[in-house]
Design a protein around this motif. Structure first.
Motif, PDB file in Angstrom:
ATOM      1  N   ARG A 357      43.162  42.872  56.871  1.00 51.99           N
ATOM      2  CA  ARG A 357      42.274  43.996  56.892  1.00 51.99           C
ATOM      3  C   ARG A 357      40.933  43.354  56.761  1.00 51.99           C
ATOM      4  N   GLY A 358      40.558  42.777  55.651  1.00 48.38           N
ATOM      5  CA  GLY A 358      39.151  42.105  55.376  1.00 48.38           C
ATOM      6  C   GLY A 358      38.642  41.345  56.356  1.00 48.38           C
ATOM      7  N   ARG A 359      39.584  40.451  57.175  1.00 49.21           N
ATOM      8  CA  ARG A 359      39.055  39.869  58.182  1.00 49.21           C
ATOM      9  C   ARG A 359      38.714  40.296  59.615  1.00 49.21           C
ATOM     10  N   TYR A 360      39.651  41.259  59.894  1.00 43.01           N
ATOM     11  CA  TYR A 360      39.793  41.630  61.373  1.00 43.01           C
ATOM     12  C   TYR A 360      39.300  42.959  61.928  1.00 43.01           C
ATOM     13  N   VAL A 361      39.591  43.984  60.799  1.00 39.31           N
ATOM     14  CA  VAL A 361      39.499  45.361  61.213  1.00 39.31           C
ATOM     15  C   VAL A 361      38.180  45.980  61.212  1.00 39.31           C
ATOM     16  N   GLY A 362      37.684  46.471  62.104  1.00 34.25           N
ATOM     17  CA  GLY A 362      36.218  47.324  62.425  1.00 34.25           C
ATOM     18  C   GLY A 362      36.376  48.088  63.647  1.00 34.25           C
ATOM     19  N   ASP A 363      35.392  48.762  63.780  1.00 33.46           N
ATOM     20  CA  ASP A 363      35.077  49.654  64.838  1.00 33.46           C
ATOM     21  C   ASP A 363      35.432  48.925  66.182  1.00 33.46           C
ATOM     22  N   PRO A 364      36.340  49.396  66.882  1.00 34.21           N
ATOM     23  CA  PRO A 364      36.739  48.859  68.124  1.00 34.21           C
ATOM     24  C   PRO A 364      35.785  48.787  69.284  1.00 34.21           C
ATOM     25  N   ASP A 365      34.764  49.706  69.158  1.00 36.89           N
ATOM     26  CA  ASP A 365      33.572  49.583  70.129  1.00 36.89           C
ATOM     27  C   ASP A 365      32.800  48.318  69.915  1.00 36.89           C
ATOM     28  N   PHE A 366      32.920  47.853  68.608  1.00 36.02           N
ATOM     29  CA  PHE A 366      31.982  46.639  68.276  1.00 36.02           C
ATOM     30  C   PHE A 366      32.852  45.447  68.057  1.00 36.02           C
ATOM     31  N   VAL A 367      34.065  45.361  67.627  1.00 34.94           N
ATOM     32  CA  VAL A 367      34.959  44.512  67.187  1.00 34.94           C
ATOM     33  C   VAL A 367      35.827  44.269  68.177  1.00 34.94           C
ATOM     34  N   HIS A 368      36.556  43.123  68.584  1.00 30.61           N
ATOM     35  CA  HIS A 368      37.308  42.747  69.305  1.00 30.61           C
ATOM     36  C   HIS A 368      38.736  42.421  68.621  1.00 30.61           C
ATOM     37  N   ALA A 369      39.929  43.092  68.633  1.00 33.31           N
ATOM     38  CA  ALA A 369      41.094  42.816  67.980  1.00 33.31           C
ATOM     39  C   ALA A 369      41.447  41.216  68.477  1.00 33.31           C
ATOM     40  N   PRO A 370      42.092  40.945  67.505  1.00 33.21           N
ATOM     41  CA  PRO A 370      42.906  39.660  67.591  1.00 33.21           C
ATOM     42  C   PRO A 370      43.589  39.453  68.945  1.00 33.21           C
ATOM     43  N   GLY A 371      43.728  38.752  69.617  1.00 38.16           N
ATOM     44  CA  GLY A 371      44.362  38.620  71.045  1.00 38.16           C
ATOM     45  C   GLY A 371      43.920  40.083  71.968  1.00 38.16           C
ATOM     46  N   ASP A 372      42.788  40.669  71.631  1.00 38.43           N
ATOM     47  CA  ASP A 372      42.464  41.944  72.229  1.00 38.43           C
ATOM     48  C   ASP A 372      43.535  43.221  72.229  1.00 38.43           C
ATOM     49  N   ASP A 373      44.307  42.831  71.120  1.00 38.50           N
ATOM     50  CA  ASP A 373      45.322  43.927  71.186  1.00 38.50           C
ATOM     51  C   ASP A 373      45.420  44.192  69.545  1.00 38.50           C
ATOM     52  N   TRP A 374      45.410  45.523  69.055  1.00 38.23           N
ATOM     53  CA  TRP A 374      45.570  45.533  67.594  1.00 38.23           C
ATOM     54  C   TRP A 374      47.227  45.337  67.172  1.00 38.23           C
ATOM     55  N   GLN A 375      47.923  45.482  68.375  1.00 36.65           N
ATOM     56  CA  GLN A 375      49.316  45.406  68.161  1.00 36.65           C
ATOM     57  C   GLN A 375      49.755  43.923  67.711  1.00 36.65           C
ATOM     58  N   SER A 376      48.989  43.001  67.751  1.00 39.54           N
ATOM     59  CA  SER A 376      49.168  41.748  67.722  1.00 39.54           C
ATOM     60  C   SER A 376      49.323  41.480  66.056  1.00 39.54           C
ATOM     61  N   MET A 377      48.645  42.341  65.344  1.00 39.26           N
ATOM     62  CA  MET A 377      48.765  42.158  63.820  1.00 39.26           C
ATOM     63  C   MET A 377      50.088  42.770  63.454  1.00 39.26           C
ATOM     64  N   LEU A 378      51.070  43.481  64.349  1.00 43.54           N
ATOM     65  CA  LEU A 378      52.277  43.915  64.092  1.00 43.54           C
ATOM     66  C   LEU A 378      53.475  43.372  64.442  1.00 43.54           C
ATOM     67  N   GLN A 379      53.110  42.143  65.593  1.00 46.19           N
ATOM     68  CA  GLN A 379      54.377  41.748  66.194  1.00 46.19           C
ATOM     69  C   GLN A 379      55.383  40.979  65.178  1.00 46.19           C
ATOM     70  N   PRO A 380      56.478  41.212  65.537  1.00 47.68           N
ATOM     71  CA  PRO A 380      57.775  40.663  64.863  1.00 47.68           C
ATOM     72  C   PRO A 380      57.516  39.214  64.268  1.00 47.68           C
ATOM     73  N   ASP A 381      57.083  38.503  65.324  1.00 49.81           N
ATOM     74  CA  ASP A 381      57.102  37.057  64.999  1.00 49.81           C
ATOM     75  C   ASP A 381      55.905  36.721  63.846  1.00 49.81           C
ATOM     76  N   TYR A 382      54.772  37.655  63.894  1.00 46.95           N
ATOM     77  CA  TYR A 382      53.640  37.096  63.104  1.00 46.95           C
ATOM     78  C   TYR A 382      54.235  37.863  61.830  1.00 46.95           C
ATOM     79  N   LEU A 383      54.798  39.044  61.796  1.00 48.55           N
ATOM     80  CA  LEU A 383      55.082  39.539  60.379  1.00 48.55           C
ATOM     81  C   LEU A 383      56.286  38.515  59.771  1.00 48.55           C
ATOM     82  N   SER A 384      56.809  38.018  60.467  1.00 48.47           N
ATOM     83  CA  SER A 384      58.051  36.928  59.997  1.00 48.47           C
ATOM     84  C   SER A 384      57.287  36.019  59.287  1.00 48.47           C
ATOM     85  N   GLU A 385      56.316  35.352  60.143  1.00 49.92           N
ATOM     86  CA  GLU A 385      55.523  34.393  59.814  1.00 49.92           C
ATOM     87  C   GLU A 385      54.605  34.424  58.368  1.00 49.92           C
ATOM     88  N   ARG A 386      54.150  35.707  58.351  1.00 50.85           N
ATOM     89  CA  ARG A 386      53.581  36.255  57.015  1.00 50.85           C
ATOM     90  C   ARG A 386      54.588  36.415  55.876  1.00 50.85           C
TER      91      ARG A 386
END
Length: 610
Positions: A357-386
Motif C-alpha cells: 500500500r505504501g509503495r504503490y497505491v495512489g490516484d490512478p489518474d497520476f499513478v500507474h498500477a504495477p503491471g498496469d493493472d491493480w489486480q496484479s496485487m491480488l493475483q493468486p501466485d503473488y499472494l502465495s509468494e507473499r
C-alpha cells in the motif's frame, strides 16, 4: 408517530426524551415543496463507550447508520418509496448535521451500489486545487510541517466531492425527487436535535475547534463551554444551504454564494489554502462513476473500491495471503476472541499488505498500477509468494513486493495518521444495496466551518483531506512517492465500502464498511473473516475486539484481550500496544428470513427496518 419496529429495541432506557412537532408555519412552508411524509423521531440520549448491541432482524429492508436520527431518515425515505441510493443521500445529509465530526457535504465519499444485475461505483473523493504543489506541506527549511499544524489550516482543505457524487448516483439509481431527500435534514436543522454524549465528548476534547469563530459560536455557549448533552442544537445556516441545494441542485453548492464562502474561509485562514472558485465550479464536471474491483475469496465474490482507495486492495491482500497459510486448529476462542495463532497470521499479512500500500497505491489518474493493472496485487501466485514470507515469528517490518512491472519506481510513503469517517449500509425493499463510506478526515476536519455566506448560526465543517497526501514528495533515497501532492489529484484513502456475493448463485450476501482511518482496512477484514470465515452473525463479527498492524508494532483494542493472548503474541516477537480502536462498522447480511443488521457499539450506530 409511525411505529418503527427496530428503533426502540436499541435503547430500552431513554433519557432526556423529547418530542418535537412541526409548527404550522413550517407545515405551510413545506406544503407545496414536499412529497415525503417525514415524522420527527424521538431523540434518545445514547450511551458512550462500548455497548454490546444485539443485532436486528428485518424481513423487507434494512438501514444501518452511525446515528439514530440518520438511520431514521433512511428508514422513512424507504417507507416513502425511495431507493437505497435515496436513503443513503438522506442519511448523509442528516449526518452532516448530527455527526459533524465525521462526515458531511464539506467532504468526500465512496459509494458502491448493487441493482440486482451489476455493481457500480461512484467516486466522490476530494481533490487538490490547481494551486496545490508537492512542497505545500514543507516549511521554509524543507521539513514537513507538524501534522496538527497542517490539519488545522486552509492548506488541508480539498475540493468537496460528496454532493457531486450523490447527484450522479441519484441520476442513475434514485426514485424519489432530489428535493424530497432533503426534508429530514432541513427539518432537523430548523427544529433542532439533541446533542449526544459522543458529540459532546468530541467537542470537549478538541483543542482547536473553538479557534474558528463560526464553529465557536455554534458548538459553544457564551462562556466558551461546549453545549451539554441533551441541549437542543439548531443549525439555521445549514438549513438555508440545504434548502437552496434541494431546490436548485448542486449548482447551489458549487457556484454562487456558498462556493464563494468556502473559498473565503480557506483563503483567509491564518495559514491559507490555495482553493479558488474555479476549483470548486469544475468539480461537478468530473466523471464520478468508476469500475469497482471484484475478487474471489472462498465461495464468495467480494467487491470494493479501486484506487485512489487502498482499502479493497489491502483487505483482499490480507485475506488472500491468509488463505495460503495453514489455518490454526482453533482460530477463534470460545469467547469469540481470535486466538494468538490466528492473530499472528492476520498481523503478519497486514504488514505485507501495508508495505505494498505504501509503495504503490495512489490516484490512478497520476499513478500507474504495477503491471498496469491493480489486480496484479491480488493475483493468486503473488499472494502465495507473499504468504511464504510469514513464519512462526514476527517478521518485524515487511518490504514491498513486486506484483508487476512498474512504469516508474516509487518511494516509501512516510507514516502519517488518518482518522474520522462514517459508514452507511442500506438494503431497500427491491433488494438493491448501498455500501457508502463518507468522510471529512479527522474529527471536525480542518476545524474550519463554513456558513455558506448566510450570516446565520452554524453551517458545515470543511475537510482536511489533503493531509492524506504524503507531506514529503520523495523518500530518503530520492524516489518520488506515489501519493505525493499534485494539482487536481485525489489523495489516497483507506475507505473500504464492501459488497459480498455468493459465487454460485450471484445473490447478495452482505453490505458492510467502517470508519477508522487506516484501521478501516483491518476492521473490514475482521468483519468479513468473522461473518464468512468464523460463521458469526454480523453483530457478533462487529463485536469482536479490534486489532491492527500498519507494518510496525501491533495494536490491540484496549481491555478486550486476555493476558494469555497478548503474552503468546509477544513470545512470537510481536511488539504489542493497547489503545482504543474506535471502529464504527455497519453491516447487513442476508439470512433465511430476510436480513440481519449489525451496528458498532463503539459509536452510536443503529439498524432500522421492517
Amino acid at each position: 408517530m409511525k411505529k418503527k419496529s427496530a428503533y426502540f429495541n436499541v435503547f430500552p432506557l431513554l433519557i432526556l426524551v423529547f418530542m418535537l412537532t412541526l409548527s404550522a408555519a413550517c407545515e405551510q412552508k413545506d406544503q407545496d415543496a414536499e412529497t415525503v411524509d417525514y415524522d420527527l423521531p424521538e431523540q434518545p440520549e445514547i450511551a458512550t463507550g462500548y455497548t454490546s448491541n444485539p443485532g436486528w432482524k428485518t424481513s423487507e429492508f434494512a438501514v444501518a447508520a452511525a446515528h439514530p436520527l440518520a438511520a431514521d431518515a433512511g428508514y422513512q425515505i424507504l417507507k416513502n418509496g425511495g431507493s437505497a441510493v435515496d436513503a443513503a443521500i438522506a442519511i448523509q445529509l442528516v449526518l452532516t448535521l448530527v455527526e459533524p465530526q465525521s462526515s458531511g457535504i464539506g467532504g468526500g465519499a465512496f459509494l458502491l451500489h448493487w441493482d440486482g444485475l451489476e455493481v457500480t461505483a461512484f467516486n466522490g473523493r476530494e481533490t487538490a486545487p490547481d494551486g496545490a504543489n508537492q512542497e505545500m506541506f514543507l516549511d521554509e527549511n524543507g521539513d514537513p510541517l507538524p501534522f496538527t499544524d497542517a490539519v488545522h489550516s486552509g492548506l488541508s482543505v480539498g475540493v468537496p466531492g460528496t454532493l457531486a457524487m450523490l447527484r450522479d448516483a441519484h441520476r442513475r439509481h434514485g426514485k424519489l425527487e432530489w428535493k424530497d431527500l432533503f426534508v429530514p435534514a432541513i427539518t432537523l436543522a430548523e427544529e433542532g436535535f439533541r446533542i449526544t454524549p459522543r458529540l459532546y465528548q468530541q467537542v470537549s476534547a478538541d483543542e482547536r475547534l473553538a479557534d474558528d469563530e463560526i464553529a465557536r459560536n455554534y458548538f459553544f455557549d457564551e462562556e466558551g463551554e461546549p453545549h451539554p448533552v441533551g441541549h437542543t442544537l439548531k443549525n439555521p445556516a445549514l438549513a438555508r444551504i440545504l434548502n437552496r441545494i434541494s431546490e436548485e441542485g448542486i449548482s447551489a453548492f458549487y457556484q454562487g454564494a456558498v462556493a464563494d464562502n468556502l473559498v473565503e474561509r480557506v483563503r483567509r485562514h491564518d495559514r491559507p489554502g490555495t482553493i479558488r472558485i474555479g476549483d470548486i465550479t469544475r468539480y461537478p464536471d468530473r466523471e464520478t462513476e468508476t469500475e469497482p474491483l471484484c475478487n474471489p475469496w472462498r465461495e464468495y465474490r467480494v467487491c470494493g473500491f479501486p484506487p485512489p482507495s487502498s482499502g479493497h486492495l489491502a483487505v483482499m491482500q490480507i485475506l488472500g495471503i491468509m488463505e495460503n497459510l495453514n489455518p490454526p486448529p482453533e482460530p477463534l476462542r470460545a469467547d469469540t476472541i481470535p486466538s494468538a495463532e490466528w492473530l499472528h497470521q492476520f498481523l503478519e499479512a497486514s504488514k505485507l499488505a501495508f508495505a505494498d500500500r505504501g509503495r504503490y497505491v495512489g490516484d490512478p489518474d497520476f499513478v500507474h498500477a504495477p503491471g498496469d493493472d491493480w489486480q496484479s496485487m491480488l493475483q493468486p501466485d503473488y499472494l502465495s509468494e507473499r504468504a511464504s514470507l510469514i513464519g512462526s515469528e514476527s517478521m518485524g517490518q515487511a518490504e514491498p513486493g513486486e506484483p508487476g512491472e512498474l512504469a516508474e519506481m516509487f518511494g516509501e510513503h512516510p507514516v502519517q495518521p488518518d482518522a474520522g469517517t462514517s459508514h452507511i449500509s442500506v438494503i431497500d425493499p427491491d433488494g438493491n444495496a448501498v455500501s457508502m463510506t463518507t468522510t471529512i478526515e479527522q474529527a471536525f476536519g480542518s476545524r474550519v466551518m463554513a456558513d455558506g455566506g448566510t450570516g446565520l448560526r452554524g453551517g458545515y465543517m470543511l475537510n482536511n483531506e489533503l493531509t492524506d497526501f504524503s507531506f514529503e514528495p520523495k523518500d530518503d533515497e530520492g524516489r518520488l512517492i506515489a501519493n505525493r501532492v499534485q494539482p487536481g489529484k485525489q489523495p489516497r484513502s483507506s475507505m473500504s465500502p464492501t459488497l459480498v456475493f455468493d459465487s454460485g448463485s450471484g445473490d447478495l450476501v452482505a453490505t458492510l464498511g467502517s470508519p477508522g482511518g487506516a484501521a478501516i482496512i483491518h476492521y473490514t477484514a475482521k468483519t468479513l473473516a468473522g461473518m464468512l470465515g468464523f460463521g458469526l452473525d454480523a453483530q457478533q463479527a462487529i463485536n469482536m475486539p479490534n486489532f491492527a498492524n500498519f507494518n510496525g508494532p501491533s495494536v490491540l483494542e484496549e481491555g478486550r484481550f486476555p493476558e494469555e493472548v497478548i503474552r503468546d503474541l509477544e513470545d512470537q516477537g510481536h511488539e504489542i500496544s493497547e489503545r482504543s480502536l474506535t471502529s464504527g462498522i455497519q453491516a447487513v447480511q442476508r439470512i433465511e428470513q430476510g436480513w440481519f443488521g449489525g451496528a458498532d457499539g463503539r459509536r452510536e450506530g443503529v439498524v432500522m427496518g421492517e
